[in-house]
Scaffold this motif. Structure first.
Motif, PDB file in Angstrom:
ATOM      1  N   ILE A 182      39.014  19.739  42.055  1.00 29.39           N
ATOM      2  CA  ILE A 182      40.091  20.686  42.348  1.00 29.39           C
ATOM      3  C   ILE A 182      40.661  21.281  41.060  1.00 29.39           C
ATOM      4  CG2 ILE A 182      42.488  20.763  43.171  1.00 29.39           C
ATOM      5  CD1 ILE A 182      41.605  18.904  45.487  1.00 29.39           C
ATOM      6  N   ASP A 183      40.875  20.424  40.055  1.00 34.35           N
ATOM      7  CA  ASP A 183      41.456  20.886  38.784  1.00 34.35           C
ATOM      8  C   ASP A 183      40.418  21.497  37.855  1.00 34.35           C
ATOM      9  OD1 ASP A 183      43.771  19.786  39.691  1.00 34.35           O
ATOM     10  OD2 ASP A 183      43.642  17.974  38.453  1.00 34.35           O
ATOM     11  N   ASN A 184      39.140  21.426  38.283  1.00 39.03           N
ATOM     12  CA  ASN A 184      38.081  21.883  37.407  1.00 39.03           C
ATOM     13  C   ASN A 184      38.074  21.132  36.073  1.00 39.03           C
ATOM     14  OD1 ASN A 184      35.865  23.415  37.082  1.00 39.03           O
ATOM     15  ND2 ASN A 184      36.921  25.387  37.283  1.00 39.03           N
ATOM     16  N   SER A 185      38.350  19.832  36.108  1.00 39.70           N
ATOM     17  CA  SER A 185      38.287  18.997  34.892  1.00 39.70           C
ATOM     18  C   SER A 185      36.860  18.503  34.716  1.00 39.70           C
ATOM     19  CB  SER A 185      39.199  17.772  35.014  1.00 39.70           C
ATOM     20  OG  SER A 185      40.507  18.155  35.250  1.00 39.70           O
ATOM     21  N   ASP A 186      36.286  18.823  33.576  1.00 38.40           N
ATOM     22  CA  ASP A 186      34.866  18.523  33.391  1.00 38.40           C
ATOM     23  C   ASP A 186      34.563  17.087  32.992  1.00 38.40           C
ATOM     24  OD1 ASP A 186      34.614  21.103  34.003  1.00 38.40           O
ATOM     25  OD2 ASP A 186      33.960  21.789  32.014  1.00 38.40           O
ATOM     26  N   MET A 187      35.551  16.431  32.357  1.00 36.95           N
ATOM     27  CA  MET A 187      35.283  15.086  31.846  1.00 36.95           C
ATOM     28  C   MET A 187      36.248  14.075  32.453  1.00 36.95           C
ATOM     29  SD  MET A 187      32.769  15.603  29.674  1.00 36.95           S
ATOM     30  CE  MET A 187      32.689  14.248  28.473  1.00 36.95           C
ATOM     31  N   ARG A 188      35.763  12.843  32.575  1.00 33.22           N
ATOM     32  CA  ARG A 188      36.584  11.737  33.087  1.00 33.22           C
ATOM     33  C   ARG A 188      36.109  10.484  32.367  1.00 33.22           C
ATOM     34  NH1 ARG A 188      41.194  10.584  35.633  1.00 33.22           N
ATOM     35  NH2 ARG A 188      40.909  12.464  36.906  1.00 33.22           N
ATOM     36  N   ARG A 189      37.041   9.820  31.675  1.00 35.72           N
ATOM     37  CA  ARG A 189      36.689   8.599  30.948  1.00 35.72           C
ATOM     38  C   ARG A 189      35.492   8.829  30.025  1.00 35.72           C
ATOM     39  NH1 ARG A 189      37.051   5.583  36.651  1.00 35.72           N
ATOM     40  NH2 ARG A 189      39.282   5.424  36.839  1.00 35.72           N
ATOM     41  N   GLY A 190      35.511   9.987  29.363  1.00 38.47           N
ATOM     42  CA  GLY A 190      34.477  10.267  28.375  1.00 38.47           C
ATOM     43  C   GLY A 190      33.109  10.621  28.940  1.00 38.47           C
ATOM     44  N   LYS A 191      32.997  10.751  30.261  1.00 42.11           N
ATOM     45  CA  LYS A 191      31.712  11.105  30.880  1.00 42.11           C
ATOM     46  C   LYS A 191      31.908  12.363  31.728  1.00 42.11           C
ATOM     47  CE  LYS A 191      29.814   6.927  30.022  1.00 42.11           C
ATOM     48  NZ  LYS A 191      28.541   6.624  29.396  1.00 42.11           N
TER      49      LYS A 191
END
Lengths: 325, 325
Positions: free
Chosen positions: A83-92
């Motif tokens: 939804i937020d278009n966040s590409d990374m999560r916890r460095g992955k």
């Protein structure tokens, strides 16, 4: 027996890493395995187990619903990132980046169902209250996510609306994790409620601290880039407070930065931070965090259990409060 | 008391239209109200109530879980339409069209949670089995959706893989609706299982009939455009069977149409339908539908209940089998 947070954390991690995702189709289960194996602080399942521990309940019995909470939390992250278009999560790469949007929608949905399956594993006499607590909380988290989205389109969000939003989006799940652990240990209703309220207050403090760290964190220890919320105009406590307490000139400058389509990131962060500084928002925010933190400890101290057993929860609270990331 | 399907349908519709969606934020609840108020056949909740009726259980008690099933079904439609990029549903714009993709993701998620809330309302002694049945089924539906997506990228899907996919995507939820109704009426395990198997067979027949109507339906009574599956290369039973039983020339022509990026829709429908005709697929498919339909009726006839009580379910089966839309 009194278990240390360290022992419990190890148990949580081991259990998660041992979940079998060998079911078919792999295209559904592989993203679930991917997301769950990448760690994170595991604060929520730890809270469940610490709560069970507080009331001398069986850690083994609490483990499944604790993991259920973590699976649910991760399902919301998968959808949130999309939804937020966040590409990374916890460095992955986030699921929708490593695979695609459809995979993120379906595997997030599957993880949510899986979390209910884990909840359903509790002893049948506890199931009605566990289902009531968990499904109510899950819906509240959803409402919080939607409010957060709605706020993005508004410039007139009030402080109390913001607190309500982070209560729903963040605090209720922490509170639910704790109450779940208390319920599993068959704690008294009054004590379970106190622990829930401790969780609400800790959750509010936790999220406000998150907002603060984004601007005033140490770039060397903070996981994300400093100023990310400023760049993306996220309606944090700081921004909402700034829009409300700024004078005419500061307000105009804030609006200029918020509406600017092209800008130098560092320049924007610097300019907005200068306004926050001028408005003394760091210490105003720290005072509010302190207020919620003290209210949380107050709830904890009222719980009818020997102080000795509360140590690990107090120490977790301190870690969350004085963390640098 | 023996209730007619008509009375039960009225009860279902009334209950759904009376659900209060006045909670906040409206941006989350309004899409839920929108989707649920637009009807559809309500086959699943009707099956739950007819099953309860079959075993002389309380319709009032079954109503909430029945509506839960319908809410869950609609949550999958909201996500499905987004995933398939289908713009219309029941003659109205899909949620992701009327609002946007994020609204579809979140309101679909919220509806799924809501369905679990409805399930949780059953008497506590039935809750463990209801949760086990419903969460297992929900996960299977998810797996079916993922398989369906996976099949889009493959030309070598076998008939048995296809049957497994529609079993998961469509049949298990019908079977679950029925077993849920039987469980609520505290039917014997053997009878509940027979009803579940009736649902599986009916579900397979139902989906195969759907595939067939898309090509051979009457354009005047069929709700959607005839040939929609052909245009979009949907891996239906007909296409899978055609790919497998066609001769070299027919196979090449099928592949030509499947891979064509630009084409005249009517021309493609006509050409593919001609191959289906040459391969006698209409009657092959009808025979298979008949096989599952008879197996379903066989299960129903083995259930230890007076034939008189089975009438409404038999009549529903006939309606689903001999429908034109």
């Amino acid at each position: 027996m009194l278990h240390s947070a360290e022992t419990l954390n190890k148990k949580i991690e081991e259990t998660i890493q041992n979940i079998s995702f060998d079911l078919k189709p792999a295209s559904l289960y592989e993203p679930m395995r991917y997301v769950l194996s990448h760690g994170g602080k595991r604060v929520r399942p730890l809270m469940t187990l610490l709560a069970t521990n507080l009331f001398s309940g069986s850690i083994e019995e609490s483990l499944k619903p604790a993991i259920g909470i973590e699976i649910f939390h991760n399902s919301t992250l998968v959808h949130d990132d999309l939804i937020d278009n966040s590409d990374m999560r916890r460095g992955k790469p986030a699921v929708h980046k490593k695979w695609d949007a459809n995979t993120a929608i379906l595997s997030g949905q599957a993880m949510q169902i899986e979390s209910f399956k884990y909840m359903a594993s509790v002893p049948s006499d506890l199931l009605p209250q566990v289902m009531e607590l968990f499904s109510t909380t899950a819906m509240e988290v959803c409402r919080g996510q939607q409010l957060d989205l709605d706020f993005e389109k508004r410039e007139d969000v009030s402080e109390s609306e913001y607190i309500e939003m982070i209560m729903l989006k963040t605090a209720v799940l922490l509170a639910c994790s704790l109450k779940l652990g208390a319920t599993m240990a068959r704690a008294q209703t009054r004590d379970a409620e106190l622990l829930y309220n401790y969780g609400i207050n800790m959750g509010l403090a936790f999220q406000l601290k998150d907002d603060l760290l984004d601007v005033y964190g140490n770039p060397e220890t903070f996981g994300k880039n400093i100023g990310g919320d400023i760049v993306s105009n996220k309606k944090t406590y700081l921004l909402i407070k700034a829009l409300k307490t700024s004078d005419k000139e500061q307000h105009a400058e804030l609006l200029k930065w918020i509406t600017a389509e092209k800008f130098d990131k560092e320049e924007k962060i610097e300019a907005v931070k200068n306004i926050y500084n001028a408005l003394n928002l760091k210490s105003i925010s720290e005072n509010l965090i302190e207020k919620y933190y003290l209210a949380a400890l107050d709830c904890l101290s009222s719980i009818n259990v020997a102080n000795e057993r509360k140590k690990e929860l107090i120490s977790l609270s301190e870690n969350l409060m004085y963390r640098e990331k």
